[in-house]
Write an enzyme that holds these catalytic residues in place. Structure first.
Site, PDB file in Angstrom:
ATOM      1  N   ASP A  44      27.283  37.197  37.553  1.00 57.62           N
ATOM      2  CA  ASP A  44      26.311  38.118  38.158  1.00 57.62           C
ATOM      3  C   ASP A  44      25.082  38.064  37.313  1.00 57.62           C
ATOM      4  OD1 ASP A  44      26.993  39.634  40.222  1.00 57.62           O
ATOM      5  OD2 ASP A  44      28.044  41.091  39.146  1.00 57.62           O
ATOM      6  N   GLN A  56      32.734  45.160  39.768  1.00 57.64           N
ATOM      7  CA  GLN A  56      31.654  45.765  41.010  1.00 57.64           C
ATOM      8  C   GLN A  56      31.268  47.119  40.456  1.00 57.64           C
ATOM      9  OE1 GLN A  56      31.764  44.088  44.189  1.00 57.64           O
ATOM     10  NE2 GLN A  56      30.220  45.599  44.432  1.00 57.64           N
ATOM     11  N   LYS A  70      34.523  38.492  48.843  1.00 55.85           N
ATOM     12  CA  LYS A  70      34.220  37.640  47.579  1.00 55.85           C
ATOM     13  C   LYS A  70      35.438  36.846  47.402  1.00 55.85           C
ATOM     14  CE  LYS A  70      30.836  40.532  45.739  1.00 55.85           C
ATOM     15  NZ  LYS A  70      30.396  41.781  44.802  1.00 55.85           N
TER      16      LYS A  70
END
Ligand code: NAD
Length: 295
Positions: free
Chosen positions: A122, A99, A55
């Site tokens: 997200d 995460q 990422k």
């Protein structure tokens, strides 16, 4: 039955990333703004470390500033909450990604709920999930968004299609159901307590596999010419004794029956990262009252 269309997620993701990079560069030229993404990783899980590294690299390649924040596995929940609150206030940060999974002492839902919804790239904050189901502009979760973009490359029209989603997680199955309902599909979700899963899957024009079970979906589950999107990422040991990754779909036999299929790797995975970059760019624009870039 026609020839199977192998949907090239790597190629589509590369094109999307390039477009994000071009728009980010233009934004920077015209306004001096550089979108910023903060990733927060707790512990040293090897798979999570790989995701976070890729990422970060993808951000840099697209002109997005990457802030890599790490905590030891035993970090206290209040410490993580304080960090997310600090990132919420930090003007350089447009997107915050924590995460998952988080260790047992931390309530993941609490952490997600502390993220400023405007920085929730997200799309997991309850506020954004509510907007998604209400059909309002929001942050569309990256993996479901990637699945939809892949489907649209082979379906001009999704309206009326029977879609079956295998898996009901908050990060894949549920938001994907919201997107497919909004696209006028008839959506059925199947999960670990569902009876006769193969029978239900055989009715699907579109089958999305997101159960995290290696090669669970066999050829006998597939309606001829169906589109099959394989979200699964399952590490297995191959016949040669080497580690590799397979999807939830038994690829070769299913590809012989399906009309279109995504490979693993090279299908949904690369699209997830491309959509994360896009969401960060969107967040950077929206936070400043600029119009959404068209992508
Ligand atoms: P999860 O474990 O949170 O959810 C799995 C879902 O599948 C659950 O709803 C469960 O009910 C269902 N399920 C599990 N076993 C089943 C069975 N035998 N029969 C029927 N249903 C069953 O997983 P997740 O986080 O949604 O991830 C699913 C898979 O997708 C994993 O392999 C994960 O690595 C992968 N994934 C890939 C990406 C990507 O970018 N490609 C992103 C997220 C997750």
């Amino acid at each position: 039955m026609g020839r199977t269309n192998v949907i090239d997620g790597s190629k589509l993701a590369a094109a999307l990333r390039q477009r994000v990079g071009e728009i980010a560069a233009q934004l920077h030229r015209e306004t001096g703004i550089m979108p910023g993404l903060a990733t927060v990783l707790v512990g040293e899980d090897p798979a999570s470390q790989v995701y976070i590294r890729s990422k970060g690299r993808a951000c840099t390649a697209s002109g997005i500033a990457a802030f890599d924040i790490r905590f030891p596995l035993d970090v206290a929940e209040r410490r993580l909450v304080a960090e997310v609150e600090r990132l919420n206030r930090d003007g350089r940060i447009d997107g915050i990604l924590v995460q998952l999974p988080l260790p047992a002492q931390i309530d993941a839902q609490r952490i997600i709920s502390v993220i400023d919804p405007a920085k929730d790239v997200d799309g997991f904050h309850p506020f954004n999930i509510g907007r998604l189901w209400s059909g309002l502009p929001t942050m569309v979760p990256c993996t479901p968004q990637g699945c939809l973009r892949l489907l649209r490359t082979v379906h001009d029209e999704l309206s009326g299609a029977d879609a079956v989603i295998l898996g009901r997680s908050n990060i894949v199955g549920k938001p994907l159901a919201a997107l497919l309902v909004a696209a006028n599909c008839t959506v059925t979700m199947v999960h670990s307590r569902t009876k006769d899963i193969p029978d239900i899957c055989r009715r699907a024009d579109i089958l999305i596999a997101a159960a995290g079970r290696p090669r669970m979906v066999g050829a006998g589950w597939i309606k001829p010419d169906a589109s099959v999107i394989d979200v699964g990422i399952n590490p297995v040991v191959g016949p040669d004794g080497r580690n590799r990754v397979v999807g939830d779909v038994d690829y070769e036999p299913v590809a012989a029956i399906a009309g279109a299929i995504t490979p693993v790797p090279g299908g949904v995975g690369p699209m997830t990262i491309a959509c994360l970059l896009l969401n960060t760019l969107l967040a950077a624009c929206r936070r400043r009252g600029l119009p959404d870039p068209l992508l």
